[in-house]
Design a protein around this motif. Sequence first.
Motif, PDB file in Angstrom:
ATOM      1  N   ALA A  22       9.905   6.298  13.948  1.00  7.19           N
ATOM      2  CA  ALA A  22       9.866   7.764  14.036  1.00  7.19           C
ATOM      3  C   ALA A  22       8.412   8.233  14.090  1.00  7.19           C
ATOM      4  CB  ALA A  22      10.579   8.368  12.832  1.00  7.19           C
ATOM      5  N   ASN A  23       8.218   9.462  14.567  1.00  8.90           N
ATOM      6  CA  ASN A  23       6.872  10.006  14.655  1.00  8.90           C
ATOM      7  C   ASN A  23       6.518  10.610  13.299  1.00  8.90           C
ATOM      8  OD1 ASN A  23       4.447  10.780  15.752  1.00  8.90           O
ATOM      9  ND2 ASN A  23       5.390  11.553  17.649  1.00  8.90           N
ATOM     10  N   ALA A  24       6.231   9.704  12.331  1.00  9.76           N
ATOM     11  CA  ALA A  24       6.021  10.141  10.950  1.00  9.76           C
ATOM     12  C   ALA A  24       4.931   9.305  10.298  1.00  9.76           C
ATOM     13  CB  ALA A  24       7.326  10.010  10.152  1.00  9.76           C
ATOM     14  N   LEU A  25       4.307   9.893   9.277  1.00 13.15           N
ATOM     15  CA  LEU A  25       3.355   9.160   8.452  1.00 13.15           C
ATOM     16  C   LEU A  25       4.145   8.298   7.467  1.00 13.15           C
ATOM     17  CD1 LEU A  25       0.853  12.041   7.580  1.00 13.15           C
ATOM     18  CD2 LEU A  25       0.783  10.480   9.531  1.00 13.15           C
ATOM     19  N   GLN A  26       3.882   6.993   7.475  1.00 12.85           N
ATOM     20  CA  GLN A  26       4.612   6.090   6.587  1.00 12.85           C
ATOM     21  C   GLN A  26       4.070   6.173   5.166  1.00 12.85           C
ATOM     22  OE1 GLN A  26       7.358   4.462   7.484  1.00 12.85           O
ATOM     23  NE2 GLN A  26       7.082   5.520   9.454  1.00 12.85           N
ATOM     24  N   PRO A  27       4.949   6.282   4.164  1.00  8.00           N
ATOM     25  CA  PRO A  27       4.468   6.384   2.778  1.00  8.00           C
ATOM     26  C   PRO A  27       4.094   5.043   2.163  1.00  8.00           C
ATOM     27  CG  PRO A  27       6.856   6.515   2.833  1.00  8.00           C
ATOM     28  CD  PRO A  27       6.410   6.463   4.265  1.00  8.00           C
ATOM     29  N   THR A  28       4.736   3.965   2.603  1.00 10.49           N
ATOM     30  CA  THR A  28       4.438   2.630   2.072  1.00 10.49           C
ATOM     31  C   THR A  28       4.431   1.620   3.213  1.00 10.49           C
ATOM     32  OG1 THR A  28       6.764   2.096   1.618  1.00 10.49           O
ATOM     33  CG2 THR A  28       5.502   3.119  -0.171  1.00 10.49           C
ATOM     34  N   ALA A  29       3.700   0.542   3.027  1.00 11.16           N
ATOM     35  CA  ALA A  29       3.692  -0.586   3.966  1.00 11.16           C
ATOM     36  C   ALA A  29       3.339  -1.830   3.167  1.00 11.16           C
ATOM     37  CB  ALA A  29       2.693  -0.361   5.094  1.00 11.16           C
ATOM     38  N   VAL A  44       0.860  -1.185   0.000  1.00 13.48           N
ATOM     39  CA  VAL A  44       0.000   0.000   0.000  1.00 13.48           C
ATOM     40  C   VAL A  44       0.894   1.232   0.000  1.00 13.48           C
ATOM     41  CG1 VAL A  44      -1.690   1.326   1.314  1.00 13.48           C
ATOM     42  CG2 VAL A  44      -1.898  -1.162   1.169  1.00 13.48           C
ATOM     43  N   ALA A  45       0.634   2.178  -0.913  1.00 13.42           N
ATOM     44  CA  ALA A  45       1.410   3.419  -0.998  1.00 13.42           C
ATOM     45  C   ALA A  45       0.456   4.610  -0.933  1.00 13.42           C
ATOM     46  CB  ALA A  45       2.216   3.457  -2.284  1.00 13.42           C
ATOM     47  N   THR A  46       0.820   5.625  -0.130  1.00 12.42           N
ATOM     48  CA  THR A  46      -0.019   6.819   0.010  1.00 12.42           C
ATOM     49  C   THR A  46       0.736   8.117  -0.257  1.00 12.42           C
ATOM     50  OG1 THR A  46       0.465   6.835   2.387  1.00 12.42           O
ATOM     51  CG2 THR A  46      -1.573   5.751   1.685  1.00 12.42           C
ATOM     52  N   ALA A  47       2.075   8.070  -0.310  1.00 11.17           N
ATOM     53  CA  ALA A  47       2.863   9.298  -0.489  1.00 11.17           C
ATOM     54  C   ALA A  47       4.231   8.935  -1.061  1.00 11.17           C
ATOM     55  CB  ALA A  47       3.019  10.034   0.844  1.00 11.17           C
ATOM     56  N   THR A  48       4.994   9.951  -1.427  1.00 12.66           N
ATOM     57  CA  THR A  48       6.323   9.723  -1.995  1.00 12.66           C
ATOM     58  C   THR A  48       7.401   9.583  -0.930  1.00 12.66           C
ATOM     59  OG1 THR A  48       6.651  12.102  -2.229  1.00 12.66           O
ATOM     60  CG2 THR A  48       5.757  10.912  -4.138  1.00 12.66           C
ATOM     61  N   GLY A  49       7.092   9.992   0.312  1.00 18.81           N
ATOM     62  CA  GLY A  49       8.073   9.888   1.379  1.00 18.81           C
ATOM     63  C   GLY A  49       7.424  10.125   2.723  1.00 18.81           C
ATOM     64  N   ALA A  50       8.149   9.775   3.799  1.00 23.23           N
ATOM     65  CA  ALA A  50       7.631   9.974   5.151  1.00 23.23           C
ATOM     66  C   ALA A  50       7.595  11.464   5.499  1.00 23.23           C
ATOM     67  CB  ALA A  50       8.505   9.226   6.153  1.00 23.23           C
ATOM     68  N   VAL A  51       6.524  11.855   6.201  1.00 28.00           N
ATOM     69  CA  VAL A  51       6.396  13.251   6.618  1.00 28.00           C
ATOM     70  C   VAL A  51       5.948  13.313   8.078  1.00 28.00           C
ATOM     71  CG1 VAL A  51       5.912  14.142   4.298  1.00 28.00           C
ATOM     72  CG2 VAL A  51       4.015  13.337   5.738  1.00 28.00           C
ATOM     73  N   HIS A  52       6.116  14.471   8.690  1.00 28.75           N
ATOM     74  CA  HIS A  52       5.829  14.696  10.107  1.00 28.75           C
ATOM     75  C   HIS A  52       4.362  14.373  10.405  1.00 28.75           C
ATOM     76  CE1 HIS A  52       5.467  16.743  13.953  1.00 28.75           C
ATOM     77  NE2 HIS A  52       6.798  16.959  13.971  1.00 28.75           N
ATOM     78  N   SER A  53       4.141  13.507  11.426  1.00 32.17           N
ATOM     79  CA  SER A  53       2.771  13.081  11.720  1.00 32.17           C
ATOM     80  C   SER A  53       1.953  14.172  12.387  1.00 32.17           C
ATOM     81  CB  SER A  53       2.798  11.845  12.623  1.00 32.17           C
ATOM     82  OG  SER A  53       3.392  12.151  13.868  1.00 32.17           O
ATOM     83  N   GLY A  54       2.612  15.151  13.004  1.00 31.67           N
ATOM     84  CA  GLY A  54       1.868  16.231  13.621  1.00 31.67           C
ATOM     85  C   GLY A  54       1.493  17.300  12.621  1.00 31.67           C
ATOM     86  N   ILE A  55       2.444  17.681  11.771  1.00 28.68           N
ATOM     87  CA  ILE A  55       2.180  18.730  10.791  1.00 28.68           C
ATOM     88  C   ILE A  55       1.156  18.290   9.756  1.00 28.68           C
ATOM     89  CG2 ILE A  55       3.240  20.127   8.967  1.00 28.68           C
ATOM     90  CD1 ILE A  55       5.827  20.097  10.600  1.00 28.68           C
TER      91      ILE A  55
END
Length: 446
Positions: A303-310, A204-215
């Motif tokens: 890390a406290n980040a949104l994962q782009p793929t799993a 499953v892919a939702t983004a091109t890279g990990a980004v800050h989960s709070g922002i």
Amino acid sequence: MSDVVNAVRAAMPAVRIDLEALVRIPAVAFEGLDHEPVRRGADAVQRLLTDAGASETRQIRHGEGQPSVYAHFPAPAGQPTVLLYAHQDVQPVGDLARWDQPDPFEVVERNGRLYGRGVADDKAGVMAHIAALRAYGGKPPVGVKLFIEGEEEFGSPTLEALLREHRETLSADVVVIADSTNWRTEVPALTTTLRGVINVYVEVATATGAVHSGIFGGPVPDALTALARLMATLHDDAGDVAVAGLVTGRGSDLDYDEASLREEAGMLEGTEFIGTGRLTERMWSKPTATVLGIDCPGAAEAANALQPTARAKVSFRLAPGDSAANAVKAVSAHFEANAPWGARVTVTPEGGAGDPSAIDSTGPAFDAARAAFAEAWDGTAPVEIGIGGSIPMIATFQELFPEAAILVTGVEDQYSNPHGPNESLDLGMFERVCVAEALLLAKLAN
């Protein structure tokens, strides 16, 4: 017949010694491991068959596959030929801490059972064939061919090509596959249905890279949560598989005792069974979906980040009447249709898929088997069972030898725990299996 039974019983002490010697050979055919023990195991089996009186023994292999052992005992005039199958390779031992002995490849006896990796699956199957041949002094009443495989636990990647290459050599009137189980130690069984299997990787892919989960958290989905939601669609609220297009087979009249199943499976108190219908129906004739593993950050180092793929590896057991090809299509369509939040889903089948099998248990060979098992178990007739696990090569045998009667037998029971820690073999039942096979050869001749 009493002479045959006595001959088997007289041979059992030596059979046990040779079984324990085979178990001490850590013949694991998995990639990345040392395969010298697999070759050493093939050499040991070949010596045993030569000593048993075979007119011919040799090792055969396809390409870079592991060696299998072939042996031949010619048929007396006018008698049929029986092909005896088993495998001498074993599963890895897994977590050593879960074994009750320091070395899983050293046999230990406790309370009438032998413990050790491969003692039941399937080195006792190999020795059951050899015990039957020894009962006849190497001159069985029918023709006998043996095919002892060396990579079954690794998925038999070269078996189909090997069987096709040696099809004429291995042809027989009856095939006995000693790689299954009995209903109970005191109740023998013939296996007549087996589930198939496919494994797939789901990314499953939702983004091109990990980004800050709070922002970015809130409007932006993360792939790991999307994957979890996707995996949750595999079952309905009752626990039945909810993938449209997968087949449900015909149920059995036998059923499992709930308390026994809980004990044998090691279920924790309060854990509920899933699915509907008889327990045997859920284990033998319905599909299953199991998430085997997930690729994602571990909890401790995440890390406290949104994962782009799993990514997940998912296994499906297939009911008799289905096919691996149909299941791959149905599973792929299900994952793509249920992708949450527009996530990109990619499904990749893993190799080693196997079709389910259903065996017609009518005819003289099955009548002979039922009589032999009933005699070996002191009048207790065998029951017909299904197996929830998969032995894909049985479907291959059915395709390549369509005129042969295929008998699926075994040396395991409900406490053998094949593939798990503390794998074991009931010694009393093992002797009965050896007696039954020797009697079967005589009854096939008659």
